[in-house]
Design a protein around this motif. Structure first.
Motif, short mmCIF file in Angstrom:
data_model
loop_
_atom_site.label_atom_id
_atom_site.label_comp_id
_atom_site.label_asym_id
_atom_site.label_seq_id
_atom_site.Cartn_x
_atom_site.Cartn_y
_atom_site.Cartn_z
N VAL A 133 -7.33 12.15 1.33
CA VAL A 133 -7.33 10.71 1.06
C VAL A 133 -8.42 10.49 0.01
O VAL A 133 -9.61 10.55 0.32
N GLN B 232 -2.32 7.59 6.86
CA GLN B 232 -3.04 6.88 5.80
C GLN B 232 -2.14 5.81 5.18
O GLN B 232 -0.95 6.01 4.97
N GLY B 233 -2.74 4.67 4.91
CA GLY B 233 -1.98 3.55 4.37
C GLY B 233 -1.37 2.65 5.42
O GLY B 233 -0.93 1.55 5.11
N GLU C 147 -7.39 4.52 3.49
CA GLU C 147 -6.63 4.63 2.25
C GLU C 147 -7.55 4.52 1.05
O GLU C 147 -8.64 3.94 1.12
N ASP C 148 -7.09 5.10 -0.06
CA ASP C 148 -7.80 5.00 -1.32
C ASP C 148 -7.24 3.79 -2.07
O ASP C 148 -6.09 3.81 -2.51
N ARG C 149 -8.03 2.75 -2.22
CA ARG C 149 -7.56 1.51 -2.84
C ARG C 149 -7.89 1.41 -4.32
O ARG C 149 -7.74 0.36 -4.92
N SER D 33 0.80 -1.24 0.00
CA SER D 33 0.00 0.00 0.00
C SER D 33 0.82 1.28 0.00
O SER D 33 0.33 2.34 0.37
#
Length: 223
Positions: free
Chosen positions: A128, A164-165, A220-222, A24
């Motif tokens: 994010v 984040q992440g 997180e933005d996946r 990630s």
């Protein structure tokens, strides 16, 4: 979290990039010291993985020039494992040193350790995906729609956005938000995350707040 890999061996660079991406991280690469130094000086990275033996500019020369203006954490990689080489790297400002060949699990552990130890840059607004967290006005928006949060919910969102992440354990979240010893019998963290998720994710196709079973939570933005 954004990482720069400066490595001239294509197979090694590709291998490390693939592993870090699957973990990630956002990864950029450079195949020589000159291009790597340019990226390191003109872009913002959370950490730099720097091979010592590079064309154009050596890794030690890159590190020397980088330290004139930036304190980005640097993990040196080298096929040479002598005390003098290590001392030279540390004296120029390296944060850690890993000799080739190495196990990927150790490499990833070193990366995460350096990132945890590094001071985090202060920013007014964290993003994010399409979620914005305004630390000055203490407000949050998603897709330009305002999200009303309680003080505790905002503190939780800020913690997740700043890291984040990263998967944050319940114990860590409790110590940061509630400042109390974690009681495994309480579900205070789970309830708080559920309420926050309802406000920032419900109604949106793309979900940002994820549960990592047996470990904790990550924002997180996946996509």
């Amino acid at each position: 979290m954004r990482i720069l890999i400066i490595e001239d061996e294509p197979k090694m660079s590709s291998y490390l990039r693939k592993g870090l991406t699957e973990a990630s991280f956002t990864v950029d690469t450079a195949a020589d010291g000159k291009d790597g130094l340019f990226l390191a000086l003109h872009e913002e990275f959370d950490l730099i993985v720097l091979d010592v033996m590079l064309p154009e500019l050596s890794g030690l020369e890159v590190l020397k020039r980088l330290r004139m203006t930036k304190n980005t954490p640097v993990l040196l990689l080298t096929a040479r494992d002598t005390v003098d080489d290590k001392v030279a790297g540390f004296e120029l400002g390296a944060d850690d040193y890993l000799s080739k060949p190495f196990a990927y699990v150790e490499f990833l552990a070193r990366i995460r350790s350096l990132i945890r130890r590094a001071p985090r840059a202060t920013r007014d607004v964290l993003t994010v995906g399409d979620l914005e967290v305004d630390l000055v006005r203490r407000r949050s928006r998603r897709a330009n729609a305002r999200i009303d949060l309680t003080a505790q919910e905002f503190a939780l969102l800020q913690l997740l956005a700043e890291r984040q992440g990263e998967v944050l354990t319940r114990t860590f979240v409790t110590s940061q938000i509630w400042d109390m010893n974690f009681d495994s019998d309480t579900n205070v963290v789970d309830v708080a995350v559920k309420r926050l998720r309802a406000k920032i994710d419900n109604g949106f196709e793309k979900k940002l707040l994820h549960t990592v079973r047996g470990m904790g939570y990550v924002l997180e933005d996946r996509s």
